[in-house]
Design an enzyme around this catalytic site. Structure first.
Site, PDB file in Angstrom:
ATOM      1  N   HIS A  55     -17.571  -3.230 -16.887  1.00 29.93           N
ATOM      2  CA  HIS A  55     -17.984  -2.973 -18.081  1.00 29.93           C
ATOM      3  C   HIS A  55     -18.990  -3.410 -18.680  1.00 29.93           C
ATOM      4  CE1 HIS A  55     -19.264   0.254 -20.931  1.00 29.93           C
ATOM      5  NE2 HIS A  55     -18.037   0.638 -20.628  1.00 29.93           N
ATOM      6  N   ASP A  67     -22.315   0.582 -17.561  1.00 28.19           N
ATOM      7  CA  ASP A  67     -22.205   1.826 -19.051  1.00 28.19           C
ATOM      8  C   ASP A  67     -21.718   3.041 -18.267  1.00 28.19           C
ATOM      9  OD1 ASP A  67     -22.631  -0.551 -21.047  1.00 28.19           O
ATOM     10  OD2 ASP A  67     -24.626   0.808 -20.794  1.00 28.19           O
TER      11      ASP A  67
END
Length: 406
Positions: free
Chosen positions: A379, A383
């Site tokens: 992450h 995204d």
């Protein structure tokens, strides 16, 4: 002037190596090309050769010691030469010399691997070491590997057969069961350290979906005889999945990336690693430029590196340069799992089994061969939306595989 022996650095991510054993001792005469020691580097065993002739003047690190890459681990030179009593610290200016030495060591190792194929007795390095430790004559062992190559399991069976004893007819005394303790070392230790580092460093998020594999099964059935005639290998679902992943990566370059020192590097080449289970753990050989290969080439290359991995004959270059990894557990009764990212990559795809499930199609409930896909991504690098788009692209390519042939 005495010549330094370095702990080799054989990949971008490798930081340390573990000394397994020295084949020469201090004071021994060595010739250029003689094997000095064996080390564990990036989950594979490498024999480090001497690139000069002389006397082994100093050994700084013994078996099981973990040593930083580019660190001096010994010296070879004239018997009268004086070398430091303790290992010199790694200095910036030594990196060029170390790189040159390691390149030569790598070339020598690859040459020796090629030459070994012509020897009368074919055996993996691990098998040779175990045979030597147990006094087993390789010529008396039947190899079960490719072309009769003697593998680790063959030597272990020979050792067990030699030590077996007739079954006793005396009454058996019942004792309390004892638990077995296995030291975490070698490949298992490297895997444990790298997986722990990845899990604790990269914030993992896993997305899952399912793909209808009906058309993939038709494509495979149609191409199976053609590709087997071209390559000598049977086309598997793994190669088709790899082709879909490579195509999806070319369309989603942000996934084909690595995070290095607060900089996201988008890789120009698509090199897909394939997780292969071996006796002692897990290896990830890499298919270079997978997006530029057709199904026939992918089949040949995948079968080649998987065979080398299981036979313990992978070279460092076979495991270098991966930008994305596929872990396929489809041969087991596994549907969904959360794979751990193979650093420094930013994502990994977990593939489950193909099995029939009831699904809704045009208002009807029908049975379709469904396969789960689990994408773990870093992450910090991307995204959820771009990761989801990438996974959706793989799903669509597998459900309409003829687009891969366009």
């Amino acid at each position: 002037m005495a010549t330094a022996v370095f702990m080799p650095k054989l990949s971008m991510t490798m930081e340390t190596g573990t000394v397994i054993q020295w084949f020469k001792q201090e004071g021994d005469l060595v010739r250029e090309g003689d094997v000095l020691l064996e080390v564990l580097t990036d989950k594979i065993n490498i024999e480090v050769e001497s690139y000069s002739t002389g006397t082994l003047l100093k050994i700084y690190y013994g078996p099981d010691q973990v040593v930083p890459v580019n660190q001096v681990i010994g010296y070879v030179g004239e018997a009268s030469e004086v070398v430091p009593d303790t290992a010199p610290s790694a200095e910036p200016h030594s990196s060029t010399e170390a790189t040159e030495v390691q390149n030569e060591q790598k070339e020598n190792h690859e040459t020796r691997e090629r030459e070994s194929d012509g020897q009368k007795i074919r055996a993996t390095p691990v098998a040779r070491r175990i045979a030597k430790d147990n006094g087993i004559d390789l010529s008396q062992v039947n190899g079960t590997g490719p072309n009769g190559r003697v593998q680790k399991v063959d030597i272990e069976q020979a050792v067990a057969a030699r030590s077996s004893k007739p079954i006793s007819t005396q009454p058996v005394t019942t004792t309390e069961p004892r638990s077995q303790k296995v030291k975490v070392e070698g490949m298992r230790k490297v895997i444990a350290e790298r997986m722990a580092a990845s899990a604790y460093t990269a914030p993992h998020v896993t997305l899952s979906t399912e793909a209808d594999m009906s058309q993939v099964m038709e494509v495979r059935s149609t191409l199976l005889p053609t590709i087997e005639k071209m390559t000598g290998y049977r086309l598997s679902y793994t190669e088709i999945i790899m082709k879909a992943v490579a195509t999806a990566l070319s369309r989603n370059p942000k996934v084909n990336a690595s995070l290095k020192d607060d900089v996201i590097e988008l890789h120009e080449t698509i090199n897909i690693g394939l997780a292969v289970a071996v006796t002692d753990g897990l290896l990830v050989p890499v298919i270079k430029q997978a997006d530029r290969k057709g199904l026939a080439d992918l089949t040949t290359e995948t079968k080649r590196v998987a065979g080398l991995a299981r036979d313990g004959r992978l070279l460092p270059d076979d495991m270098r340069g991966g930008t994305f990894t596929i872990s396929n557990l489809g041969m087991y009764a596994i549907d969904v799992f959360t794979p751990i990212i193979n650093q420094p990559e930013s994502a990994i795809l977990g593939v489950g089994r193909i099995h029939e499930k009831p699904v809704g199609v045009n208002g009807q409930i029908v049975l379709r061969p469904m396969m789960s896909l689990s994408l773990s991504f870093d992450h910090r690098v991307m995204d959820g939306a771009p990761a989801a788009a990438f996974l959706q692209e793989i799903k669509e390519l597998l459900e309409l595989p003829y687009h891969l042939l366009a």
